[in-house]
Design a protein around this motif. Structure first.
Motif, PDB file in Angstrom:
ATOM      1  N   ASN A  71       0.823  -1.220   0.000  1.00  0.00           N
ATOM      2  CA  ASN A  71       0.000   0.000   0.000  1.00  0.00           C
ATOM      3  C   ASN A  71       0.862   1.278   0.000  1.00  0.00           C
ATOM      4  OD1 ASN A  71      -2.374  -1.524   0.018  1.00  0.00           O
ATOM      5  ND2 ASN A  71      -2.495  -1.538   2.267  1.00  0.00           N
ATOM      6  N   GLN A  72       1.935   1.230   0.775  1.00  0.00           N
ATOM      7  CA  GLN A  72       2.819   2.391   0.833  1.00  0.00           C
ATOM      8  C   GLN A  72       3.540   2.623  -0.493  1.00  0.00           C
ATOM      9  OE1 GLN A  72       2.971   4.591   3.226  1.00  0.00           O
ATOM     10  NE2 GLN A  72       1.523   3.449   4.516  1.00  0.00           N
ATOM     11  N   ILE A  73       3.929   1.540  -1.155  1.00  0.00           N
ATOM     12  CA  ILE A  73       4.577   1.668  -2.470  1.00  0.00           C
ATOM     13  C   ILE A  73       3.603   2.280  -3.467  1.00  0.00           C
ATOM     14  CG2 ILE A  73       5.529   0.363  -4.414  1.00  0.00           C
ATOM     15  CD1 ILE A  73       6.721  -1.577  -2.386  1.00  0.00           C
ATOM     16  N   LYS A  74       2.364   1.860  -3.411  1.00  0.00           N
ATOM     17  CA  LYS A  74       1.354   2.394  -4.323  1.00  0.00           C
ATOM     18  C   LYS A  74       1.112   3.877  -4.057  1.00  0.00           C
ATOM     19  CE  LYS A  74      -3.419   1.653  -5.827  1.00  0.00           C
ATOM     20  NZ  LYS A  74      -4.642   0.851  -5.612  1.00  0.00           N
ATOM     21  N   LEU A  91       1.930   9.764  -5.322  1.00  0.00           N
ATOM     22  CA  LEU A  91       2.426  11.072  -4.924  1.00  0.00           C
ATOM     23  C   LEU A  91       3.495  11.591  -5.884  1.00  0.00           C
ATOM     24  CD1 LEU A  91       2.678  10.623  -1.037  1.00  0.00           C
ATOM     25  CD2 LEU A  91       0.947  11.892  -2.328  1.00  0.00           C
ATOM     26  N   GLU A  92       4.351  10.701  -6.346  1.00  0.00           N
ATOM     27  CA  GLU A  92       5.384  11.109  -7.292  1.00  0.00           C
ATOM     28  C   GLU A  92       4.763  11.592  -8.600  1.00  0.00           C
ATOM     29  OE1 GLU A  92       9.474   9.320  -9.334  1.00  0.00           O
ATOM     30  OE2 GLU A  92       8.262   8.088  -7.976  1.00  0.00           O
TER      31      GLU A  92
END
Length: 463
Positions: free
Chosen positions: A80-83, A88-89
């Motif tokens: 989830n954090q990678i997604k 955001l990027e």
């Protein structure tokens, strides 16, 4: 992280159970009294240990599913954090593009206004520096604070100047020009030359000079304080400052002569650095003091000779007007020889008169030779100081080179000052020696003339 902690907890429990079992086994071994008892105790301990190990294995297997669940949760959280990071990027890149597009649009809409604001920012920065060093800030402090904030806000962001800010800059520039044409008095704290502080009435002459208590002041922009100049300019400049301080504004418009520094203090700082007469004499060193001492001795001798010859000349003039010789003057003593040698021949009388004149000459020419010697020796001593100063200068050049002129200034100053002092002493001594010699010769000529007259008169009577 939680799974690792639980594994550590199970291992610790297992080690503690093993320790307790070993301790119990050791206690029972101590209580055994025969080999059969010992064997029985060993068998019982083995059975008990086997049961405990099975219980631990069952507990570990029961918690394995829980560890798997924790691992799955951690994996899901990472995904989830990678997604979220990817999203955001992507948003950041889109925002960068949007910001660049909007900046271009803003620049196109600003057009010439952007150049105007740039010039306005530059003017604010230059005006700030001018206000910091202006003596008007001694009366109106804090004017540069707004300009500093305005210049920084305009330079650090794309903020546009408001009408109020532009008008305020205009107002400050106009006030600077208006105040530069005024002579104003105001009260403020002044740092005196001895370091003490005193509230004084300061007179500001435009944006050029500050005066108070008949002295020139300086405005120190770093601290915002007003201080007396440690060294004041020469007397003729201080006289104008005194006139400016003494002027009474209540009497209306007055014209006062004042030594104005149009550079705002630069010329004044150079004037106060110029050495005065005492400092110039000190630059001459020991040689200069010797020249001045010789000059003082020569002046004292000359003063004594002037007085003596003046008194003798007056007595001789009075003697010329009377026929009765007096013993208080050289002419009277010479004329007495006429009465003392009435019966001698002309040649003898002439010799006696010459003898009397020769006795008077040393008194009339006394110490005149010393004045001549001083007039000759003074420039020679000055030349000695010149040579000594040049030697010091060349030594400084040899040691330090010619990169710094200040290293050579001391020797050159000594060389020039001693030369000047020698000439200052020698030139008046030459004139004084000439005047005194002429005066003494005039008296001697009177004695010789009167002596020749007496001889001629005796010769006529004898013929």
């Amino acid at each position: 992280m939680k799974s690792l902690n639980r594994v550590k907890q199970h291992v610790s429990t297992f080690l503690a159970a093993v320790t307790l079992t070993s301790a119990a086994f050791a206690a029972n071994a101590q209580e055994a009294t025969s080999l059969d008892q010992l064997l029985e105790q060993l068998a019982q301990g083995k059975v008990a240990q086997t049961q405990q190990n099975k219980q631990r294995e069952a507990d570990f297997m029961a918690r394995k599913s829980e560890q798997d669940q924790l691992l799955a949760n951690a994996t899901n959280e990472r995904d989830n954090q990678i997604k979220l990071s990817t999203e955001l990027e992507a948003n950041f890149q889109n925002n960068e593009i949007e910001l660049a597009n909007r900046q271009d649009a803003l620049n196109k809409r600003l057009g010439e206004l952007k150049e105007l604001f740039g010039v306005l920012q530059q003017v604010a920065g230059d005006t700030k520096s001018k206000f910091q060093n202006s003596v008007i800030s001694a009366q109106i402090p804090g004017r540069e604070a707004f300009l500093d904030e305005f210049a920084q806000s305009m330079g650090s962001s794309s903020k546009l100047a408001s009408i109020e800010e532009i008008e305020k800059i205009w107002f400050e520039l106009q006030r600077e020009m208006t105040e530069s044409a005024k002579v104003v008095r105001f009260d403020r704290e002044v740092v005196l030359a001895d370091g003490s502080k005193q509230t004084a009435t300061v007179t500001r002459i435009g944006n050029f000079n500050l005066v108070a208590n008949n002295k020139y002041l300086e405005f120190i922009s770093e601290t915002g304080s007003v201080a007396e100049l440690i060294r004041q300019p020469s007397g003729r400049y201080l006289g104008t400052a005194a006139d400016m301080t003494a002027a009474n504004p209540s009497q209306g418009t007055q014209q006062v002569a004042f030594a104005l520094d149009p550079t705002g203090g630069s010329i004044l700082s150079l004037l106060v650095q110029a050495p005065d007469t005492q400092e110039r004499v000190d630059q001459g060193g020991p040689v200069g003091y010797v020249i001045l001492a010789i000059g003082a001795i020569g002046l004292l001798i000359a003063l004594e000779r002037f007085i003596a010859l003046f008194l003798v000349g007056n007595k001789v003039n009075r003697q010329l007007k009377t026929a009765t010789p007096s013993n208080d003057n050289p002419l009277g003593r010479v004329l007495m020889a006429k009465e003392e040698y009435k019966d001698v021949d002309v040649e003898t009388l002439e010799l006696k008169l010459s003898e009397r004149i020769l006795k008077e000459v040393p008194q009339l020419t006394s110490r005149l030779t010393m004045i001549k010697i001083i007039s000759v020796v003074a420039p020679l001593i000055g030349l000695l100081g010149t040579v000594t100063g040049m030697i010091n200068t060349f030594q400084a050049i040899t040691l330090f080179g010619t990169g710094d002129p200040k290293l050579m200034a001391g020797g050159i100053s000594q060389a020039l000052v001693t030369t000047v002092l020698g000439l200052v002493v020698a030139i008046p001594m030459v004139f004084i020696s000439t005047i005194l010699t002429t005066r003494s010769r005039g008296i001697i000529n009177i004695l010789q003339q009167q002596s020749a007259g007496i001889v001629a008169e005796r010769a006529e009577k004898g013929a």
